[in-house]
Scaffold this active site. Sequence first.
Site, PDB file in Angstrom:
ATOM      1  CE1 TYR A 147      38.533  35.688  32.317  1.00 26.70           C
ATOM      2  CE2 TYR A 147      39.418  36.084  29.980  1.00 26.70           C
ATOM      3  CZ  TYR A 147      38.537  35.796  31.070  1.00 26.70           C
ATOM      4  OH  TYR A 147      37.662  34.986  30.566  1.00 26.70           O
ATOM      5  CE1 TYR A 175      35.934  33.652  34.939  1.00 28.15           C
ATOM      6  CE2 TYR A 175      35.715  32.195  32.836  1.00 28.15           C
ATOM      7  CZ  TYR A 175      36.034  33.621  33.258  1.00 28.15           C
ATOM      8  OH  TYR A 175      35.745  34.378  32.289  1.00 28.15           O
ATOM      9  CE  LYS A 194      29.409  33.255  33.544  1.00 33.08           C
ATOM     10  NZ  LYS A 194      29.832  34.152  34.706  1.00 33.08           N
TER      11      LYS A 194
HETATM   12  C1  LIG Z   1      33.429  28.425  34.727  1.00 30.31           C
HETATM   13  C2  LIG Z   1      33.279  29.902  35.249  1.00 30.31           C
HETATM   14  N1  LIG Z   1      33.596  29.931  36.715  1.00 30.31           N
HETATM   15  C3  LIG Z   1      33.311  31.139  37.291  1.00 30.31           C
HETATM   16  C4  LIG Z   1      33.046  32.385  36.537  1.00 30.31           C
HETATM   17  C5  LIG Z   1      32.781  33.592  37.191  1.00 30.31           C
HETATM   18  O1  LIG Z   1      31.607  33.942  37.708  1.00 30.31           O
HETATM   19  P1  LIG Z   1      31.235  35.614  37.576  1.00 30.31           P
HETATM   20  O2  LIG Z   1      31.411  36.006  36.139  1.00 30.31           O
HETATM   21  O3  LIG Z   1      29.596  35.692  37.782  1.00 30.31           O
HETATM   22  O4  LIG Z   1      31.882  36.166  38.651  1.00 30.31           O
HETATM   23  C6  LIG Z   1      32.800  32.374  35.132  1.00 30.31           C
HETATM   24  C7  LIG Z   1      32.338  33.276  34.395  1.00 30.31           C
HETATM   25  O5  LIG Z   1      32.503  33.331  33.124  1.00 30.31           O
HETATM   26  C8  LIG Z   1      32.897  31.071  34.581  1.00 30.31           C
HETATM   27  O6  LIG Z   1      32.714  30.775  33.232  1.00 30.31           O
END
Ligand SMILES: Cc1ncc(COP(=O)(O)O)c(C=O)c1O
Length: 335
Positions: A264, A290, A50
């Site tokens: 999720y 993630y 982010k």
């Molecule tokens: C650690 C991490 N990886 C990947 C993502 C996924 O990225 P995006 O939301 O841009 O698809 C996020 C989203 O919050 C994240 O916090």
Amino acid sequence: MHLANFPRARFAHLPTPLEPLPRLSAALGGEFTLWVKRDDCTGLAGGGNKTRKLEFLLGDALAKGADTLITQGAVQSNHVRQTAAAAARFGLACEVILEQRTGSNAVDYNGSGNVLLDHLMGAKVRTTPGGSDMNAALAAVADEVSAKGGKPYVIPGGGSNPIGALGYVDCAIELVRQADEQGLVIDRIVTATGSAGTHAGLVAGLGLIGADIPVLGIGVRAPKETQEANVHKLAVETAALLGHPDRVTREMTVANCDYVGRGYGLIDDQVIEALKLAARTEALILDPVYTGKGMKGLIALARQGVFKGETVVFLHTGGAQGLFGYHSELEGHLG
Ligand SMILES: Cc1ncc(COP(=O)(O)O)c(C=O)c1O
């Protein structure tokens, strides 16, 4: 296509390292070569993906004279933590809405990890039940701030709009330049994909510079059709912002959403295996929501021989701070 046309606040530690993962490659059978792009090292209060998006979002917010950042995410949102950090860094107020998306009542999930850091950095935190209309909630907070004479700037969940995705256009350019300098031919990029901005920015960026490198997104929430449609729409919008929507085709957007598991933010044995394998072979600290799920997918696909003979770059998008929100779930499984 010129990123310098967009206001940008500079605080990310860039370029992030591009490193080989020889011990993890060997542990996965040695039939392909795995590298990592360390966007967990972007530097803003623990870093993560982010931060790159927030450079452009903050640039826009400051150009518009905002004094309050407003955003939303899950209780253990890395995006919210980095937004709170950016607000603190620039002396802005920060209002965040945390959705009880996983239904967890655990003390660590609700009080440690990212949410602890949100409080530490002075964000005003509200929580809302899972399934709430988060866009309506954002608008209500923005109205409240305006009614008190403030100047709100609303950042969508994950920072995923065309302005935020510019951060990953920039990352695509940075990664290809690094690979060229190191003589590294990348066959594929693998990344976790959620609110879509990271994946979409990469696809748009690679399309805009004409680098023919496919990106595989490993989904963490939505089904494949929805995820691919979201990523494609945002990639086209991002390329359009840069003047060339035609550089993104539907075929460039590929997501595999077979590794979401129970849902999720819910972990399983394969996520824990991925966390342990990365930590024990490369001291690479992934997160439960993630990158742990992304690596779970990468490991499964590697074992099916999907990457045979390839050089694959895994984009580490950060999130290790969230691990501490999962202590009670991980305890007893780390042997
Ligand atoms: C650690 C991490 N990886 C990947 C993502 C996924 O990225 P995006 O939301 O841009 O698809 C996020 C989203 O919050 C994240 O916090």
